[in-house]
Design an enzyme around this catalytic site. Structure first.
Site, PDB file in Angstrom:
ATOM      1  CE1 TYR A   1      30.476   0.326 -50.810  1.00  0.00           C
ATOM      2  CE2 TYR A   1      29.648  -1.906 -51.012  1.00  0.00           C
ATOM      3  CZ  TYR A   1      30.086  -0.862 -50.228  1.00  0.00           C
ATOM      4  OH  TYR A   1      30.128  -0.999 -48.861  1.00  0.00           O
TER       5      TYR A   1
ATOM      6  CG  ASN B   1      36.357  -0.836 -43.793  1.00  0.00           C
ATOM      7  OD1 ASN B   1      35.267  -1.350 -44.009  1.00  0.00           O
ATOM      8  ND2 ASN B   1      36.761   0.255 -44.418  1.00  0.00           N
TER       9      ASN B   1
END
Length: 137
Positions: free
Chosen positions: A49, A112
């Site tokens: 990331y 999520n």
């Protein structure tokens, strides 16, 4: 054929939803050309990331992604990137369409349940981050 990268995130794996997500992937015409269950370190999550390194949520994201195993996948089909993003649903599950993975399984904006590449260049980087050529069949 196009390839994309997907992650079934810790929140979904912890709740034993990986099989259900994989069923949806295959039911939507994707071929799984690579798949493995791994436990990321914080450093590995940070490397993956790295585009978010300056964002305020970066530390929390790395903590989340390294707290328990994930399943990483390389998926293939025509329009794989767009189709996987559609199947995942909006990043915020509250905004996701009914029947999408995030709408059905996500716990929150940060938890999520799934990740997907957003462009061919991103997919190439993300696939190569987790798979070598011999692991993709």
């Amino acid at each position: 054929m196009e390839r994309t990268f997907a992650i079934i995130k810790p929140d979904a794996v912890e709740r034993r939803l990986a099989g259900t997500v994989i069923d949806r992937i295959e039911a939507n015409g994707f071929t799984i050309v690579g798949m493995k269950k791994i436990k990321l370190s914080k450093e590995q999550a940070g490397g993956f990331y790295c585009v978010h390194r300056e964002r305020p949520f970066f530390g929390e994201l790395c903590d989340f992604m390294s707290r328990s195993p994930v399943i990483v996948l390389c998926l293939e089909k025509e329009n794989a990137i767009a189709d996987w993003r559609k199947l995942m649903g909006a990043t915020n599950p509250a905004n996701a369409e009914p029947g999408t993975i995030r709408r059905d399984f996500a716990l929150s904006l940060s938890e999520n349940s799934a990740h997907g590449s957003d462009a061919p260049e991103t997919a190439a980087f993300e696939i190569a981050y987790f798979f070598n050529a011999l692991e993709l069949v």
